[in-house]
Design a protein around this motif. Structure first.
Motif, PDB file in Angstrom:
ATOM      1  N   VAL A  53      10.405  -6.037   4.998  1.00 17.39           N
ATOM      2  CA  VAL A  53       9.337  -5.361   4.256  1.00 17.39           C
ATOM      3  C   VAL A  53       9.324  -5.830   2.801  1.00 17.39           C
ATOM      4  O   VAL A  53       8.261  -6.129   2.229  1.00 17.39           O
ATOM      5  N   ALA A  54      10.514  -5.921   2.182  1.00 19.37           N
ATOM      6  CA  ALA A  54      10.590  -6.361   0.781  1.00 19.37           C
ATOM      7  C   ALA A  54      10.101  -7.790   0.625  1.00 19.37           C
ATOM      8  O   ALA A  54       9.403  -8.130  -0.343  1.00 19.37           O
ATOM      9  N   LEU A  55      10.451  -8.646   1.577  1.00 17.60           N
ATOM     10  CA  LEU A  55       9.989 -10.035   1.518  1.00 17.60           C
ATOM     11  C   LEU A  55       8.471 -10.107   1.637  1.00 17.60           C
ATOM     12  O   LEU A  55       7.811 -10.832   0.881  1.00 17.60           O
ATOM     13  N   GLU A  56       7.905  -9.363   2.582  1.00 21.20           N
ATOM     14  CA  GLU A  56       6.450  -9.359   2.751  1.00 21.20           C
ATOM     15  C   GLU A  56       5.752  -8.851   1.493  1.00 21.20           C
ATOM     16  O   GLU A  56       4.716  -9.390   1.079  1.00 21.20           O
ATOM     17  N   GLN A  57       6.313  -7.816   0.871  1.00 24.10           N
ATOM     18  CA  GLN A  57       5.685  -7.260  -0.333  1.00 24.10           C
ATOM     19  C   GLN A  57       5.667  -8.277  -1.465  1.00 24.10           C
ATOM     20  O   GLN A  57       4.668  -8.422  -2.174  1.00 24.10           O
ATOM     21  N   GLU A  58       6.782  -8.994  -1.650  1.00 25.55           N
ATOM     22  CA  GLU A  58       6.817 -10.018  -2.699  1.00 25.55           C
ATOM     23  C   GLU A  58       5.844 -11.145  -2.379  1.00 25.55           C
ATOM     24  O   GLU A  58       5.161 -11.683  -3.271  1.00 25.55           O
TER      25      GLU A  58
END
Length: 525
Positions: free
Chosen positions: A19-24
């Motif tokens: 999720v954090a990777l997708e958000q960045e």
């Protein structure tokens, strides 16, 4: 340099990391619709490469979020090439982008089921219900439907990203069960839960859908994953496998020196299989302390082994090793394997194992070595006093005895926690073995053969890692960490078990290992 590289082909991620990777990634300006389109097109392309699955049509189970949107892109693409596609929406659509794709698919004339689908429907079901971030059980009606589907049409369901009802971190189904897919098309990076042993029956064949995750999201451009990476390794990584490189002029004592303490009157074969694993590694010098019955025959069975001691039996028919070990010089060894088939000892572990504690080389603790340590008052904390590196090789039962306070509900985190508290490298055996380092990195094997869990293969693995590790210790030129080299050894063992076409016995796998190492060390390898 890390082996394997920290990239999209090797990273196993938690749902929070994904999720954090997708958000960045999306914060860089990438439009969400563009990403959904790319993912859905890649999923549809995979489906079209499986024409046998599509012959009786397709039913797409559309969920309320973006996973449902991916499913609708797949439905659109399959319908436009003439596949008989239907959709069903068991829950109200929540995401505006998913609603837009639904509107377009219906405009194209794709029919929608009004009621609950028939679980005996012969068409392929494409399950796009929830995907990433599931945190609670499925609604009862959906859970029941998916269970009925598996009973009546097994192998006729493909899941997008994650099977509905499956925890993406632990790989365990939530209460009420999960979809059982014949294949799972996971997006971007592979989620850790999908490769855990408990998930294999739900995931089926696992395929990573390449969404084009930018290299800028990985080291050295980003600190993400830098210190605690979880890396999967498999057949393709044999091409870059790190291995010891002794000088061409090295004599046998400069190519690794190993002592094996193994076997008992009850478990004689364990010693022989462990020694076959050691020799398969290509190590230069092998000594063994063995039960008297095995020692008398070892020169005929494995003449390459130097007999260090013929040891008597304990009152429990185990190997009486304590007195001999106290008087034996271990300082000229690179590695010591202790444990396969030792049986019960009954002595004071801390006192008898003091030479093992002060041994500066690699100690591989396996099987009854682990059990004897676990039964002592000091337990796993004994390892923390070791002067040299330690590799422990438990299966789940042995792990529970050694680390009774660490839950195995999430094996990856359990192995990591055990390595952190003990200071040992932990090789947790299973269908997809895990190797966790005390520094927090983890390697997980994903291409082995689950059917290779057979009597004696653990003895071969313990011997092979000891022999391989001895060569690493004696090789002063290697650029890889000891943990990475031990992960390479575990991969070789798993690939030998998977590729062995002679037989599936431990002896046959040891022979295959020997041939693979010979090939690796040849000029062409």
């Amino acid at each position: 340099m890390s082996w394997p590289p920290i990239d999209a082909d090797h990273c196993l991620v938690s749902t929070a990391e994904m999720v954090a990777l997708e958000q960045e990634w999306l914060a860089s300006g990438l439009p969400v619709p563009a990403l959904m389109e790319k993912v859905g097109l890649a999923m549809a392309a995979w489906c079209l490469q499986q024409p046998g699955l599509l012959e009786q049509g397709v039913l797409v189970l559309v969920g309320p979020g973006h996973n449902g949107g991916d499913g609708l892109v797949v439905a659109r693409e399959l319908a436009q090439v003439g596949i008989a596609v239907r959709i069903v929406c068991p829950l109200p659509l929540r995401q505006p982008l998913t609603q837009q794709h639904y509107q377009h698919v219906r405009w194209l004339g794709v029919p929608e089921l009004e009621g609950e689908p028939d679980p005996d429907d012969p068409s392929l079901w494409i399950e796009a219900l929830f995907g990433l971030g599931q945190t609670r059980p499925l609604p009862l009606g959906l859970a029941t439907l998916l269970q009925q589907r598996q009973r009546t049409q097994p192998g006729r369901l493909v899941s997008l990203d994650l099977p509905a009802g499956l925890d993406g971190d632990s790989g365990r189904p939530f209460a009420g069960g999960a979809a059982m897919a014949s294949a799972t098309l996971t997006v971007g990076l592979i989620k850790r839960g999908l490769v855990q042993d408990c998930a294999l029956a739900y995931v089926g064949r696992l395929h990573r859908i390449d969404a084009g995750v930018p290299r800028r999201l990985f080291p050295p451009f980003s600190n993400r994953f830098a210190n605690r990476a979880v890396l999967m390794i498999g057949e393709n990584d044999l091409q870059t496998l790190p291995r010891p490189h002794p000088p061409r002029s090295a004599m046998k004592y400069e190519r690794g020196r190993v002592l094996v303490v193994a076997g008992s009157e009850r478990y004689r074969g364990a010693a022989l299989l462990a020694l076959q694993g050691v020799l398969a590694s290509g190590v230069g010098s092998v000594q063994a302390a063995l039960p008297q019955s095995v020692a008398a025959e070892i020169w005929q069975l494995i003449p390459e082994v130097v007999l260090a001691a013929a040891l008597p039996a304990t009152d429990q028919s185990g190997l009486d090793w304590g007195g001999w070990l106290a008087g034996h010089d271990l300082q000229r060894l690179d590695a010591l394997l202790f444990g396969p088939g030792l049986g019960e000892n009954g002595g004071d572990w801390a006192q008898q194992a003091e030479p093992l504690r002060t041994f500066p080389g690699l100690l591989v603790l396996d099987a009854d070595g682990l059990n004897q340590m676990a039964a002592s008052p000091c337990g796993w904390q004994w390892i923390r006093g070791r002067l040299g590196p330690t590799l422990i090789t438990p299966h789940a039962g042995e792990f529970a005895r050694v680390f009774p306070k660490i839950s195995l509900d999430q094996p990856l985190e359990a192995a990591r926690a055990a390595a952190a508290c003990s200071g040992a490298t932990v090789l947790l055996k299973g269908a997809h073995p895990l190797l966790a380092s005390p520094q927090g990195s983890v390697h997980q094997l994903i291409s082995g053969n689950p059917r290779a869990a057979r009597t004696g293969l653990g003895d071969v693995l313990a011997g092979f890692t000891a022999g391989w590790g001895a060569q690493v210790i004696s090789d002063q030129t290697t650029q890889q960490s000891l943990d990475e080299m031990l992960a390479a050894a575990a991969l070789l063992h798993g690939e030998a078990a998977r590729s062995c076409d002679q037989a599936s016995t431990a002896r046959a796998v040891a022979s295959q290992l020997s041939a693979m190492v010979l090939h690796l060390n040849s000029p062409a390898g």
